[in-house]
Enzyme design. Structure first.
Site, PDB file in Angstrom:
ATOM      1  N   LYS A 153       0.824  -1.217   0.000  1.00  0.00           N
ATOM      2  CA  LYS A 153       0.000   0.000   0.000  1.00  0.00           C
ATOM      3  C   LYS A 153       0.858   1.267   0.000  1.00  0.00           C
ATOM      4  O   LYS A 153       0.626   2.192  -0.767  1.00  0.00           O
ATOM      5  CB  LYS A 153      -0.937  -0.036   1.212  1.00  0.00           C
ATOM      6  CG  LYS A 153      -1.996  -1.132   1.075  1.00  0.00           C
ATOM      7  CD  LYS A 153      -2.796  -1.336   2.328  1.00  0.00           C
ATOM      8  CE  LYS A 153      -2.096  -2.081   3.417  1.00  0.00           C
ATOM      9  NZ  LYS A 153      -1.784  -3.499   3.138  1.00  0.00           N
ATOM     10  N   ASP A 173       9.408  -6.689  -5.675  1.00  0.00           N
ATOM     11  CA  ASP A 173       8.534  -7.279  -4.655  1.00  0.00           C
ATOM     12  C   ASP A 173       8.419  -8.754  -5.023  1.00  0.00           C
ATOM     13  O   ASP A 173       8.221  -9.075  -6.206  1.00  0.00           O
ATOM     14  CB  ASP A 173       7.153  -6.588  -4.686  1.00  0.00           C
ATOM     15  CG  ASP A 173       6.313  -6.918  -3.461  1.00  0.00           C
ATOM     16  OD1 ASP A 173       6.139  -8.124  -3.162  1.00  0.00           O
ATOM     17  OD2 ASP A 173       5.818  -5.988  -2.797  1.00  0.00           O
ATOM     18  N   ARG A 233      11.291  -0.097   8.552  1.00  0.00           N
ATOM     19  CA  ARG A 233      11.741  -0.587   9.861  1.00  0.00           C
ATOM     20  C   ARG A 233      13.257  -0.472   9.897  1.00  0.00           C
ATOM     21  O   ARG A 233      13.937  -0.798   8.908  1.00  0.00           O
ATOM     22  CB  ARG A 233      11.325  -2.041  10.106  1.00  0.00           C
ATOM     23  CG  ARG A 233       9.857  -2.231  10.451  1.00  0.00           C
ATOM     24  CD  ARG A 233       9.484  -1.683  11.841  1.00  0.00           C
ATOM     25  NE  ARG A 233       8.072  -1.889  12.151  1.00  0.00           N
ATOM     26  CZ  ARG A 233       7.094  -1.011  11.915  1.00  0.00           C
ATOM     27  NH1 ARG A 233       7.372   0.149  11.379  1.00  0.00           N
ATOM     28  NH2 ARG A 233       5.841  -1.300  12.241  1.00  0.00           N
ATOM     29  N   ASP A 257      13.479   7.462   8.960  1.00  0.00           N
ATOM     30  CA  ASP A 257      12.440   7.727   9.958  1.00  0.00           C
ATOM     31  C   ASP A 257      12.448   6.631  11.012  1.00  0.00           C
ATOM     32  O   ASP A 257      11.710   6.706  11.994  1.00  0.00           O
ATOM     33  CB  ASP A 257      11.061   7.791   9.272  1.00  0.00           C
ATOM     34  CG  ASP A 257       9.959   8.201  10.236  1.00  0.00           C
ATOM     35  OD1 ASP A 257      10.130   9.242  10.912  1.00  0.00           O
ATOM     36  OD2 ASP A 257       8.947   7.475  10.347  1.00  0.00           O
ATOM     37  N   GLU A 262      15.899   1.957  17.794  1.00  0.00           N
ATOM     38  CA  GLU A 262      15.078   3.120  18.134  1.00  0.00           C
ATOM     39  C   GLU A 262      14.275   2.953  19.413  1.00  0.00           C
ATOM     40  O   GLU A 262      13.867   3.946  20.028  1.00  0.00           O
ATOM     41  CB  GLU A 262      14.131   3.466  16.980  1.00  0.00           C
ATOM     42  CG  GLU A 262      13.019   2.441  16.758  1.00  0.00           C
ATOM     43  CD  GLU A 262      12.032   2.866  15.683  1.00  0.00           C
ATOM     44  OE1 GLU A 262      12.462   3.228  14.574  1.00  0.00           O
ATOM     45  OE2 GLU A 262      10.815   2.836  15.963  1.00  0.00           O
ATOM     46  N   HIS A 294      10.486   8.345  13.830  1.00  0.00           N
ATOM     47  CA  HIS A 294       9.309   7.506  13.566  1.00  0.00           C
ATOM     48  C   HIS A 294       8.013   8.323  13.565  1.00  0.00           C
ATOM     49  O   HIS A 294       7.080   8.035  14.322  1.00  0.00           O
ATOM     50  CB  HIS A 294       9.234   6.362  14.590  1.00  0.00           C
ATOM     51  CG  HIS A 294       8.577   5.137  14.015  1.00  0.00           C
ATOM     52  ND1 HIS A 294       9.058   3.875  14.207  1.00  0.00           N
ATOM     53  CD2 HIS A 294       7.482   4.981  13.224  1.00  0.00           C
ATOM     54  CE1 HIS A 294       8.276   2.996  13.586  1.00  0.00           C
ATOM     55  NE2 HIS A 294       7.310   3.666  12.977  1.00  0.00           N
TER      56      HIS A 294
HETATM   57  P1  NAD Z   1       2.039  -3.922   2.827  1.00  0.00           P
HETATM   58  O1  NAD Z   1       1.880  -5.226   3.523  1.00  0.00           O
HETATM   59  O2  NAD Z   1       0.872  -3.329   2.102  1.00  0.00           O
HETATM   60  O3  NAD Z   1       3.237  -4.025   1.759  1.00  0.00           O
HETATM   61  C1  NAD Z   1       4.454  -4.648   2.022  1.00  0.00           C
HETATM   62  C2  NAD Z   1       4.969  -5.181   0.687  1.00  0.00           C
HETATM   63  O4  NAD Z   1       6.287  -5.699   0.896  1.00  0.00           O
HETATM   64  C3  NAD Z   1       4.110  -6.321   0.118  1.00  0.00           C
HETATM   65  O5  NAD Z   1       3.746  -6.055  -1.221  1.00  0.00           O
HETATM   66  C4  NAD Z   1       5.025  -7.535   0.218  1.00  0.00           C
HETATM   67  O6  NAD Z   1       4.825  -8.473  -0.830  1.00  0.00           O
HETATM   68  C5  NAD Z   1       6.389  -6.867   0.103  1.00  0.00           C
HETATM   69  N1  NAD Z   1       7.480  -7.719   0.527  1.00  0.00           N
HETATM   70  C6  NAD Z   1       7.447  -8.807   1.347  1.00  0.00           C
HETATM   71  N2  NAD Z   1       8.673  -9.358   1.427  1.00  0.00           N
HETATM   72  C7  NAD Z   1       9.484  -8.617   0.641  1.00  0.00           C
HETATM   73  C8  NAD Z   1      10.857  -8.700   0.282  1.00  0.00           C
HETATM   74  N3  NAD Z   1      11.638  -9.683   0.753  1.00  0.00           N
HETATM   75  N4  NAD Z   1      11.363  -7.761  -0.542  1.00  0.00           N
HETATM   76  C9  NAD Z   1      10.587  -6.781  -1.040  1.00  0.00           C
HETATM   77  N5  NAD Z   1       9.274  -6.661  -0.760  1.00  0.00           N
HETATM   78  C10 NAD Z   1       8.738  -7.563   0.072  1.00  0.00           C
HETATM   79  O7  NAD Z   1       2.616  -2.926   3.907  1.00  0.00           O
HETATM   80  P2  NAD Z   1       2.565  -1.327   3.888  1.00  0.00           P
HETATM   81  O8  NAD Z   1       1.305  -0.863   4.545  1.00  0.00           O
HETATM   82  O9  NAD Z   1       2.899  -0.836   2.536  1.00  0.00           O
HETATM   83  O10 NAD Z   1       3.770  -1.002   4.898  1.00  0.00           O
HETATM   84  C11 NAD Z   1       5.119  -1.285   4.575  1.00  0.00           C
HETATM   85  C12 NAD Z   1       5.969  -1.158   5.820  1.00  0.00           C
HETATM   86  O11 NAD Z   1       5.992   0.217   6.225  1.00  0.00           O
HETATM   87  C13 NAD Z   1       5.420  -1.889   7.065  1.00  0.00           C
HETATM   88  O12 NAD Z   1       5.881  -3.225   7.082  1.00  0.00           O
HETATM   89  C14 NAD Z   1       5.983  -1.098   8.201  1.00  0.00           C
HETATM   90  O13 NAD Z   1       7.207  -1.705   8.595  1.00  0.00           O
HETATM   91  C15 NAD Z   1       6.289   0.276   7.611  1.00  0.00           C
HETATM   92  N6  NAD Z   1       5.513   1.362   8.224  1.00  0.00           N
HETATM   93  C16 NAD Z   1       6.191   2.415   8.761  1.00  0.00           C
HETATM   94  C17 NAD Z   1       5.479   3.482   9.325  1.00  0.00           C
HETATM   95  C18 NAD Z   1       6.186   4.698   9.910  1.00  0.00           C
HETATM   96  O14 NAD Z   1       5.537   5.500  10.603  1.00  0.00           O
HETATM   97  N7  NAD Z   1       7.453   4.909   9.658  1.00  0.00           N
HETATM   98  C19 NAD Z   1       4.077   3.438   9.353  1.00  0.00           C
HETATM   99  C20 NAD Z   1       3.427   2.341   8.767  1.00  0.00           C
HETATM  100  C21 NAD Z   1       4.146   1.304   8.206  1.00  0.00           C
END
Ligand code: NAD
Length: 332
Positions: A153, A173, A233, A257, A262, A294
């Protein structure tokens, strides 16, 4: 349900209190959830926690003893939860799978633009009555190649923005999606992404396969002077390796971020304390490193959505409505 909310900040309390129209009762606790604090949940049915709470086996055993049957995460990532242990103990884990992908994607773009045009340095200079431009030279983002790792997303929201800037967006991906291609992303092998990107932005989850994805080996295959952005992360990056690459100029810009260690730093005002983390302290010395604590998720829309989905999860669990519960399930 009686819910013990851990790692509560004034903004959590404000958003929860303004949204509550249900029978759920909340107790807000400031400390992180861990094995030492889990006993605070005694007398509650569920705990609600966040990214830096430690929901490991020991904590889950304490929660089980305290009678907790639901861990409701108010975040998307669940790398801080020992899921097999939760299942073994009969504790259900729920999360907020999506709140605002735009919040995080837009923050990644803010880091790119801030680093490129040195906004952080210009801000301080102008306050010192210094309007000189040396050291502030940027580049046109238009026409550059941007590599996106993880096209879920947030990755897709980010791709749309970067396409709007006139960038070529290449992505990787293991589960490619049609919607990513429609958003203007071109799937390539990871090695191609490392080799051809001017800017690399990480949007994949932290798991065994992605821990230290950015390391000395992958850094060596990137363009000299590459910009690396991590809003996902901290442990996706081997920080010591990236520091070495910053010293040689192989990494030209670093926007973070999130940071591997952290949990001991972020979300708190530590300004009266000594910074004991030497690796983090070294990062802070680079003029081409921009770090935020973050905050990528931190928009009004995202907090409203986090609160609403958490309340839905609590009600769904209470009413055994599994279709409405955003349960974290083990991989098939
Ligand atoms: P999501 O589940 O919609 O998308 C994650 C994508 O990563 C998926 O399409 C998955 O197939 C892919 N993926 C899985 N393994 C992989 C790999 N080895 N190599 C490459 N891609 C791979 O998640 P999202 O909502 O897009 O969120 C992504 C990440 O953002 C979360 O996991 C979270 O760690 C991080 N996040 C950070 C904050 C922040 O405030 N900094 C907030 C929300 C989420």
């Amino acid at each position: 349900m009686k819910v013990a909310v851990f790692s509560s900040k004034p903004y959590d309390i404000r958003f929860f209190n303004s949204a509550i129209q249900s029978d759920h009762q909340f107790t807000f606790f400031e400390p992180h959830l861990n094995a030492q604090t889990a006993a605070l949940s005694q007398g509650h049915d569920a705990v609600c926690c966040f990214v830096n709470d430690s929901v490991d086996r020991e904590t889950l055993e304490q929660l089980n003893k305290a009678g907790i049957s639901l861990v409701a995460l108010r975040c998307a990532g669940f790398n801080n939860v020992d899921l097999p242990a939760a299942i073994e103990l009969g504790i259900t884990v729920a999360r907020v799978p999506e709140y605002s992908p735009f919040a995080v994607a837009e923050h990644a773009v803010a880091l790119i633009l801030g680093l490129n045009r040195n906004s952080h340095r210009a801000y301080n200079r102008v306050r010192e009555n210094d309007y000189s431009l040396h050291g502030l030279l940027g580049f046109d983002v238009h026409g550059k190649t941007v590599g996106v790792v993880g096209t879920g997303k947030i990755g897709q929201a980010f791709i749309r923005i970067m396409r709007g800037f006139g960038c070529r967006v290449i992505c990787y991906d293991p589960y490619p999606s049609e919607s990513t291609t429609q958003a203007g992303g071109e799937y390539v092998e990871l090695e191609t992404l490392w080799a051809h990107s001017d800017i690399i932005s990480l949007h994949c989850p932290l798991m065994q396969a992605t821990r230290h994805l950015i390391n000395s080996k992958t850094l060596a295959s990137m363009k000299h002077g590459v910009m690396v952005i991590n809003t996902s992360r901290g442990a996706l990056i081997n920080t010591s390796d990236v520091i070495t690459a910053l010293k040689t100029g192989d990494v030209g810009y670093l926007g973070l971020d999130v940071y591997e260690e952290e949990a001991d730093l972020f979300f708190e005002d530590n300004s009266d304390d000594i910074l004991r983390d030497d690796v983090f302290a070294r990062l802070l010395t680079f003029r081409n490193v921009l770090i935020t604590g973050h905050q990528a998720f931190f928009t009004k829309e995202a907090l409203e959505a986090i609160t609403a989905v958490t309340l839905t999860n609590l009600t769904a669990f209470e009413q055994n409505d599994m279709a409405a519960l955003h349960q974290v399930l083990p991989p098939e």
